[in-house]
Every structure is written in structure tokens, then in C-alpha cells.
Design a protein around this motif. Structure first.
Motif, PDB file in Angstrom:
ATOM      1  N   VAL A  44       0.835  -1.205   0.000  1.00 57.01           N
ATOM      2  CA  VAL A  44       0.000   0.000   0.000  1.00 57.01           C
ATOM      3  C   VAL A  44       0.866   1.251   0.000  1.00 57.01           C
ATOM      4  O   VAL A  44       0.615   2.199  -0.761  1.00 57.01           O
ATOM      5  CB  VAL A  44      -0.961  -0.017   1.208  1.00 57.01           C
ATOM      6  CG1 VAL A  44      -1.650   1.326   1.376  1.00 57.01           C
ATOM      7  CG2 VAL A  44      -1.984  -1.123   1.054  1.00 57.01           C
ATOM      8  N   THR A  45       1.899   1.270   0.822  1.00 57.39           N
ATOM      9  CA  THR A  45       2.788   2.434   0.891  1.00 57.39           C
ATOM     10  C   THR A  45       3.474   2.673  -0.452  1.00 57.39           C
ATOM     11  O   THR A  45       3.531   3.812  -0.933  1.00 57.39           O
ATOM     12  CB  THR A  45       3.841   2.233   1.995  1.00 57.39           C
ATOM     13  OG1 THR A  45       3.169   2.002   3.229  1.00 57.39           O
ATOM     14  CG2 THR A  45       4.736   3.446   2.123  1.00 57.39           C
ATOM     15  N   VAL A  48       0.961   4.118  -3.082  1.00 58.84           N
ATOM     16  CA  VAL A  48       0.670   5.541  -2.868  1.00 58.84           C
ATOM     17  C   VAL A  48       1.866   6.393  -3.269  1.00 58.84           C
ATOM     18  O   VAL A  48       1.723   7.416  -3.950  1.00 58.84           O
ATOM     19  CB  VAL A  48       0.268   5.800  -1.397  1.00 58.84           C
ATOM     20  CG1 VAL A  48       0.199   7.289  -1.093  1.00 58.84           C
ATOM     21  CG2 VAL A  48      -1.061   5.136  -1.082  1.00 58.84           C
ATOM     22  N   ILE A  71       0.182  11.956   4.146  1.00 60.57           N
ATOM     23  CA  ILE A  71      -1.100  11.250   4.124  1.00 60.57           C
ATOM     24  C   ILE A  71      -0.907   9.765   4.439  1.00 60.57           C
ATOM     25  O   ILE A  71      -1.699   9.167   5.164  1.00 60.57           O
ATOM     26  CB  ILE A  71      -1.817  11.447   2.767  1.00 60.57           C
ATOM     27  CG1 ILE A  71      -2.312  12.886   2.663  1.00 60.57           C
ATOM     28  CG2 ILE A  71      -2.952  10.465   2.579  1.00 60.57           C
ATOM     29  CD1 ILE A  71      -2.831  13.278   1.300  1.00 60.57           C
ATOM     30  N   THR A  72       0.152   9.172   3.917  1.00 55.27           N
ATOM     31  CA  THR A  72       0.425   7.757   4.193  1.00 55.27           C
ATOM     32  C   THR A  72       0.691   7.537   5.678  1.00 55.27           C
ATOM     33  O   THR A  72       0.155   6.596   6.272  1.00 55.27           O
ATOM     34  CB  THR A  72       1.635   7.266   3.370  1.00 55.27           C
ATOM     35  OG1 THR A  72       1.389   7.519   1.993  1.00 55.27           O
ATOM     36  CG2 THR A  72       1.880   5.794   3.578  1.00 55.27           C
ATOM     37  N   LEU A  74      -0.237   9.486   8.229  1.00 49.13           N
ATOM     38  CA  LEU A  74      -1.473   9.732   8.975  1.00 49.13           C
ATOM     39  C   LEU A  74      -2.463   8.572   8.814  1.00 49.13           C
ATOM     40  O   LEU A  74      -3.112   8.161   9.782  1.00 49.13           O
ATOM     41  CB  LEU A  74      -2.139  11.029   8.513  1.00 49.13           C
ATOM     42  CG  LEU A  74      -1.632  12.311   9.138  1.00 49.13           C
ATOM     43  CD1 LEU A  74      -2.396  13.515   8.585  1.00 49.13           C
ATOM     44  CD2 LEU A  74      -1.751  12.279  10.638  1.00 49.13           C
ATOM     45  N   GLY A  75      -2.577   8.065   7.591  1.00 46.91           N
ATOM     46  CA  GLY A  75      -3.471   6.939   7.345  1.00 46.91           C
ATOM     47  C   GLY A  75      -3.059   5.708   8.124  1.00 46.91           C
ATOM     48  O   GLY A  75      -3.896   5.009   8.692  1.00 46.91           O
ATOM     49  N   LEU A  76      -1.766   5.423   8.160  1.00 46.81           N
ATOM     50  CA  LEU A  76      -1.260   4.272   8.903  1.00 46.81           C
ATOM     51  C   LEU A  76      -1.522   4.418  10.401  1.00 46.81           C
ATOM     52  O   LEU A  76      -2.002   3.483  11.050  1.00 46.81           O
ATOM     53  CB  LEU A  76       0.232   4.086   8.649  1.00 46.81           C
ATOM     54  CG  LEU A  76       0.901   2.960   9.424  1.00 46.81           C
ATOM     55  CD1 LEU A  76       0.305   1.620   9.044  1.00 46.81           C
ATOM     56  CD2 LEU A  76       2.394   2.977   9.193  1.00 46.81           C
ATOM     57  N   GLY A  78      -3.808   6.277  11.842  1.00 44.55           N
ATOM     58  CA  GLY A  78      -5.259   6.188  12.049  1.00 44.55           C
ATOM     59  C   GLY A  78      -5.743   4.750  11.985  1.00 44.55           C
ATOM     60  O   GLY A  78      -6.573   4.328  12.794  1.00 44.55           O
ATOM     61  N   TYR A  79      -5.233   3.983  11.039  1.00 45.68           N
ATOM     62  CA  TYR A  79      -5.610   2.580  10.896  1.00 45.68           C
ATOM     63  C   TYR A  79      -5.211   1.784  12.141  1.00 45.68           C
ATOM     64  O   TYR A  79      -5.995   1.001  12.668  1.00 45.68           O
ATOM     65  CB  TYR A  79      -4.959   1.998   9.644  1.00 45.68           C
ATOM     66  CG  TYR A  79      -5.231   0.527   9.443  1.00 45.68           C
ATOM     67  CD1 TYR A  79      -6.466   0.089   8.991  1.00 45.68           C
ATOM     68  CD2 TYR A  79      -4.254  -0.416   9.712  1.00 45.68           C
ATOM     69  CE1 TYR A  79      -6.717  -1.269   8.820  1.00 45.68           C
ATOM     70  CE2 TYR A  79      -4.493  -1.773   9.540  1.00 45.68           C
ATOM     71  CZ  TYR A  79      -5.734  -2.191   9.088  1.00 45.68           C
ATOM     72  OH  TYR A  79      -5.980  -3.529   8.925  1.00 45.68           O
TER      73      TYR A  79
END
Length: 187
Positions: A44-45, A48, A71-72, A74-76, A78-79
Motif C-alpha cells: 500500500v505504501t 501511494v 497522508i500515508t 497519517l493513514g497508517l 489512524g488505521y
């Protein structure tokens, strides 16, 4: 007494069920999911970041690369903090109640406690989710109508174990509920 068995979830993934018997009136069930796969995280990283690099070559704007990295990350975070649950625990004590705990990959824990006086029953229910799936749920008594149900609280929402695992937990919970009813009705 403690034992551990392997089961699978509705998608075929591996789950580990740890059962701890503290007494005839107290048991704990801990369902562990596999940890976050480094391979999927890397895929995924890289996807992106490659898309961001492609946009950078077209636009020649370095803000795109910085935004993709930000964004990557922050997304990680948050996940890991809000979505990925590593372990779900059900603790049932006949004189007190039922405690459900979800442990997230980031270390955060979320706990819910239900007093035994509010519990009507614990059942295995079925739902249609592209196929028929089963889930364990706690039925709460309706305070207004004694024979009614006010709420259905699902257990092990994240792990989604198959029926064979749910039956083991269900039988043990029913033993404790029967023990609680027997001790509460005796003088």
C-alpha cells in the motif's frame, strides 16, 4: 486452567482462542487476530508513493511528494489506532457481569461492561453478509417490559469467528448463566 485452540474467521484467516477458567462462575475468552502484515503495508505504501511520484513528474511540484508521505503516515497511524484490532476479550463473572475488551494494534484498549442484572441471555445469531454468518450476542433485558429485549450487543465484532469457535464460547457462557440463575434463586 488455561488452554488455547486455533480456529478460523469467516474469511478463512487464522484466529487463536485462549480460554481461562478461573472458577465455575468466572471465565475469560481471548480471541487473537493475526498481526498487521508487513507485506500488505509495504504494498500500500509503495502504491501511494509511486502514484505521487508519477504526479510529481507530470506537475513538477514537490508538495505532491510531501503530501503523499504525510497522508500515508497519517493513514497508517489512524488505521492502527482506530481500526486494526489485535485482540478481543470476553470476561464473564456470574455475580458481576460481562466485560468486553478490544485491544487495538496501537495499544489502545476499549472496554464495555454490562451488569449481569441487565443480561437476559447470550445467543448465537445469524446474519446475511453476502453469505450466512454467525455471531455471538448478548441480549439485554427491557427495563419496561420484563419479557422483552431492549438491545442486542454483538461480541467479537472485529474477529468474526466461525460457528465452531462461537459454539465453544456459547456453551461456556451458558454454563455460567445457569450457575448464576441457580445461585440467585437458592435461599
Amino acid at each position: 486452567m488455561e488452554d488455547e485452540r486455533s480456529f478460523s474467521d469467516i474469511r478463512g484467516g487464522r484466529l487463536a482462542l485462549q480460554r481461562r477458567y478461573y472458577s465455575p462462575s468466572c471465565r475469560e475468552f481471548c480471541l487473537s487476530c493475526p498481526r498487521l502484515s508487513l507485506r500488505s503495508l509495504t504494498a500500500v505504501t509503495c502504491t501511494v508513493w509511486l502514484a505521487a511520484y508519477g504526479l510529481f513528474t507530470l506537475c513538477e511540484n514537490s508538495m505532491i511528494l510531501s503530501a503523499a508521505i504525510f497522508i500515508t503516515l497519517l493513514g497508517l497511524l489512524g488505521y492502527l489506532h482506530f481500526v486494526k484490532i489485535d485482540q478481543e476479550t470476553l470476561l464473564i463473572i456470574d455475580s458481576l457481569g460481562i466485560q468486553m475488551t478490544s485491544s487495538y494494534a496501537s495499544g489502545k484498549e476499549s472496554t464495555t461492561f454490562i451488569e449481569m442484572g441487565k443480561v437476559k441471555d447470550i445467543v448465537i445469531n445469524e446474519a446475511i453478509y453476502m453469505k450466512v454468518i454467525y455471531y455471538l450476542c448478548i441480549l439485554l433485558k427491557d427495563p419496561v417490559e420484563p419479557h422483552g429485549i431492549s438491545q442486542v450487543v454483538p461480541v467479537f465484532q472485529s474477529a468474526k469467528p466461525r460457528l465452531d469457535c462461537l459454539i465453544e464460547v456459547y456453551r461456556s457462557c451458558q454454563e455460567i448463566l445457569a450457575h448464576q440463575k441457580a445461585t440467585s434463586t437458592s435461599p
